[in-house]
Motif scaffolding. Sequence first.
Motif, PDB file in Angstrom:
ATOM      1  N   CYS A   1      19.019  26.243  37.736  1.00 18.25           N
ATOM      2  CA  CYS A   1      19.796  27.537  38.038  1.00 18.25           C
ATOM      3  C   CYS A   1      19.358  28.612  38.469  1.00 18.25           C
ATOM      4  CB  CYS A   1      20.519  27.512  36.601  1.00 18.25           C
ATOM      5  SG  CYS A   1      21.441  29.174  36.545  1.00 18.25           S
ATOM      6  N   PRO A   2      19.501  29.156  39.533  1.00 17.50           N
ATOM      7  CA  PRO A   2      18.763  30.278  40.364  1.00 17.50           C
ATOM      8  C   PRO A   2      19.195  31.657  39.491  1.00 17.50           C
ATOM      9  CG  PRO A   2      20.812  29.807  41.457  1.00 17.50           C
ATOM     10  CD  PRO A   2      20.940  28.872  40.410  1.00 17.50           C
ATOM     11  N   THR A   3      20.259  31.677  38.671  1.00 17.88           N
ATOM     12  CA  THR A   3      20.534  33.132  38.157  1.00 17.88           C
ATOM     13  C   THR A   3      20.318  33.124  36.636  1.00 17.88           C
ATOM     14  OG1 THR A   3      22.727  32.125  37.357  1.00 17.88           O
ATOM     15  CG2 THR A   3      22.611  33.013  39.391  1.00 17.88           C
TER      16      THR A   3
ATOM     17  N   ALA B   1      22.033  31.727  34.235  1.00 21.19           N
ATOM     18  CA  ALA B   1      23.018  31.714  33.539  1.00 21.19           C
ATOM     19  C   ALA B   1      22.985  30.484  32.607  1.00 21.19           C
ATOM     20  CB  ALA B   1      24.442  31.511  34.631  1.00 21.19           C
ATOM     21  N   SER B   2      22.451  29.095  33.142  1.00 18.44           N
ATOM     22  CA  SER B   2      22.193  28.170  32.322  1.00 18.44           C
ATOM     23  C   SER B   2      20.842  28.269  31.476  1.00 18.44           C
ATOM     24  CB  SER B   2      22.050  26.796  32.982  1.00 18.44           C
ATOM     25  OG  SER B   2      23.336  26.428  33.524  1.00 18.44           O
TER      26      SER B   2
ATOM     27  N   VAL C   1      25.974  27.810  29.308  1.00 20.75           N
ATOM     28  CA  VAL C   1      26.355  28.696  30.458  1.00 20.75           C
ATOM     29  C   VAL C   1      26.697  29.937  29.946  1.00 20.75           C
ATOM     30  CG1 VAL C   1      27.309  28.778  32.686  1.00 20.75           C
ATOM     31  CG2 VAL C   1      26.630  26.668  31.868  1.00 20.75           C
TER      32      VAL C   1
ATOM     33  N   CYS D   1      26.880  33.260  35.949  1.00 16.39           N
ATOM     34  CA  CYS D   1      27.128  32.354  36.875  1.00 16.39           C
ATOM     35  C   CYS D   1      27.687  32.558  38.183  1.00 16.39           C
ATOM     36  CB  CYS D   1      27.984  31.185  36.132  1.00 16.39           C
ATOM     37  SG  CYS D   1      28.145  29.524  37.189  1.00 16.39           S
ATOM     38  N   ILE D   2      27.074  32.132  39.096  1.00 18.84           N
ATOM     39  CA  ILE D   2      27.795  32.244  40.605  1.00 18.84           C
ATOM     40  C   ILE D   2      28.391  31.274  40.922  1.00 18.84           C
ATOM     41  CG2 ILE D   2      25.984  34.147  41.377  1.00 18.84           C
ATOM     42  CD1 ILE D   2      24.512  32.006  42.895  1.00 18.84           C
ATOM     43  N   GLY D   3      28.530  29.920  40.177  1.00 23.51           N
ATOM     44  CA  GLY D   3      29.317  28.816  40.726  1.00 23.51           C
ATOM     45  C   GLY D   3      28.649  28.256  41.958  1.00 23.51           C
ATOM     46  N   CYS D   4      27.456  28.144  41.897  1.00 24.63           N
ATOM     47  CA  CYS D   4      26.789  27.339  42.986  1.00 24.63           C
ATOM     48  C   CYS D   4      26.933  25.970  42.830  1.00 24.63           C
ATOM     49  CB  CYS D   4      25.327  27.793  43.243  1.00 24.63           C
ATOM     50  SG  CYS D   4      24.081  27.276  41.923  1.00 24.63           S
ATOM     51  N   GLY D   5      27.200  25.401  41.640  1.00 23.54           N
ATOM     52  CA  GLY D   5      27.259  24.049  41.477  1.00 23.54           C
ATOM     53  C   GLY D   5      25.949  23.208  41.384  1.00 23.54           C
ATOM     54  N   LEU D   6      24.845  23.752  41.489  1.00 18.77           N
ATOM     55  CA  LEU D   6      23.460  23.044  41.543  1.00 18.77           C
ATOM     56  C   LEU D   6      23.242  22.281  40.510  1.00 18.77           C
ATOM     57  CD1 LEU D   6      21.793  22.892  43.837  1.00 18.77           C
ATOM     58  CD2 LEU D   6      20.256  24.529  42.947  1.00 18.77           C
ATOM     59  N   CYS D   7      23.585  23.064  39.201  1.00 14.06           N
ATOM     60  CA  CYS D   7      23.443  22.358  38.052  1.00 14.06           C
ATOM     61  C   CYS D   7      24.281  21.155  37.699  1.00 14.06           C
ATOM     62  CB  CYS D   7      23.734  23.358  36.925  1.00 14.06           C
ATOM     63  SG  CYS D   7      25.189  24.049  36.956  1.00 14.06           S
TER      64      CYS D   7
ATOM     65  N   ARG E   1      29.073  18.385  33.918  1.00 16.74           N
ATOM     66  CA  ARG E   1      29.236  19.733  34.015  1.00 16.74           C
ATOM     67  C   ARG E   1      30.237  19.557  35.044  1.00 16.74           C
ATOM     68  NH1 ARG E   1      25.061  24.006  34.130  1.00 16.74           N
ATOM     69  NH2 ARG E   1      23.909  23.711  32.037  1.00 16.74           N
TER      70      ARG E   1
ATOM     71  N   MET F   1      30.774  27.505  36.022  1.00 11.98           N
ATOM     72  CA  MET F   1      30.224  26.114  35.708  1.00 11.98           C
ATOM     73  C   MET F   1      30.870  25.953  34.145  1.00 11.98           C
ATOM     74  SD  MET F   1      29.538  23.345  36.660  1.00 11.98           S
ATOM     75  CE  MET F   1      28.758  23.463  38.131  1.00 11.98           C
TER      76      MET F   1
HETATM   77  S1  SF4 Z   1      26.610  26.975  38.953  1.00  9.61           S
HETATM   78 FE1  SF4 Z   1      25.125  26.247  37.546  1.00  9.61          FE
HETATM   79  S2  SF4 Z   1      23.103  26.595  38.618  1.00  9.61           S
HETATM   80 FE2  SF4 Z   1      24.803  27.838  39.429  1.00  9.61          FE
HETATM   81  S3  SF4 Z   1      24.676  29.782  38.905  1.00  9.61           S
HETATM   82 FE3  SF4 Z   1      26.111  28.649  37.417  1.00  9.61          FE
HETATM   83  S4  SF4 Z   1      25.183  27.681  35.583  1.00  9.61           S
HETATM   84 FE4  SF4 Z   1      23.581  28.297  37.390  1.00  9.61          FE
END
Ligand code: SF4
Lengths: 250, 291
Positions: A94-96, A98-99, A110, A115-121, A130, A139
Amino acid sequence: MTSLPRQTDKKLGLAIDLDTCVGCHACVISCKEWNTSNYGVPLSDVEPYGANPVGSFLNRVHTFEAKLEERPAQIIHFPKSCLHCEDAPCVTVCPTGASYKRTEDGIVLVNEDWCIGCGLCAWACPYGAREMDEVAGVMKKCTLCVDRIYNENIPEEDREPACVRSCPAGARHFGDFADPTSSVSKLTKERGGIDLMPEQGTKPVNKYLPPRLKNDIAQENFDVLRPLLEEHDKNISGFLSWVDKTLEKF
Amino acid sequence: MHPAPSIIIFTVFSGLGFGLMAYLGFDTDPLRGWNVLPYYLIAFSLSIGGLLSSLFHLGNPQRAWRALSQWRTSWLSREGVLAIVTLALNFLFGLSLFFSLDYSKNLGFVSGIFAIITVFSTAMIYAQMKTVPRWNNSGVPILFILCSLAGGAIIMGDFKLGLIGVILSTLIQLLVWVRGDKALKNSSTNISTSTGLKNLGKLRLLESPHTGENYLMKEMVFVIARKHVFKLRILSLCFLGVIPVIFLILSLSVGFLIGLAMISYFFGLLISRWLFFAEAEHVVSFYYGRG
Ligand code: SF4
Ligand code: SF4
């Protein structure tokens, strides 16, 4: 912070009994019900009454068929939600920030305001635990009902995750896996509880209690009706008994 | 995985932009003044354009700045930080070339190195994913870096480095495909480990959790175009390797043809990057009866 705690004081999680689950999806529905109105944004549905309804859920029940040669097939209902992994890859990617994984009880959460909603997690989670909320763009994941288990405003018997509380079969158990005397630790030990995808190195806290191999009725020459018929045979008298005896002579 | 256009554009454009910056930074006899300006304009448009495109992938882009905070653990965060540092360094270096200042070779070198590390971190966002065995492969960052360097060299009109770059990147692309095709099988994950039910015999999904689709299936169990994979790979090889090589050689006599080599390479990159996503199998597919 997306660094994982080296150790958590408690390891709260679920032991899910695959031998007992009847696949009724009650946990799926009560999870959706509780979590759409509590922690974080609602669990949205898109086109709920349209041709292609989709929506975010935190718990889903899959159904598998297993078949050994020369044996009848066996059905296994398989509930799946976040396993609150000790080495949670969803947290570190998670880059932010948030997780995160809580130090006090190991719950993975989360922070939806970050959370920016990048979906990487969601990509990093091997279990599909998730789901992105299409409406809010953040997320969503199982919170282990963090807003129930410590909630002093609800009756004590309700202070467990909604899925556990609602399961009519008693297939879901909630407790602290860090405590070897807890019911979930004991259950896991007795029943040989297992990790899903251990090779992914996530060290899941949730454990799955494997189902027994079902009896093979055909091979064991087992006749469900036999005992009842025997009982019935004994009680036969009069005309029927005469017919029976006469027929047996031929 | 779902091949989102915003992500394909992000990786291809920013890769080319940073590749061009790397070339400009390492150049021992760099252009000066007005001559260097167009190249830096191209490099910045490509890289910034690509980075902006990645924002379209986000559910809440207005908070994107938060993504710069977790560089200790997250490759995506590192990519963001490195991209900004690289842009700043190259801006300084570009200015010093433009004004024909007594420029510092070291600054150029550092700018180039940072450009390459940024492309590396872009690739690592994908290559780190243990859940996608096809990506979890050291060939992936090498491929990303080679493609961006080759692209940079062709944009600069450098025949020799362009040719080497095109050939090497095409070969590595082939290798990544060959390796990738075995990756899921070779990874120890399968339906038995994902359910833990191996002692019950042969397993299959009997009923999916719901009749419709869900986010996971749309995002990670993408199978739509797999049947066209072979054709697309051939197309990608033509545009990425064969056609650019021909035009590069022809450009020795007719100079402007190197532009066609670049256009072809660019399309080759788009197809190959589309395949990179579309072909990638996520282990969650085992829970959905695909894998
Ligand atoms: S979508 Fe997942 S990885 Fe991306 S910012 Fe939100 S919690 Fe973090
Ligand atoms: S099950 Fe998935 S979402 Fe939950 S902690 Fe493990 S990796 Fe993260």
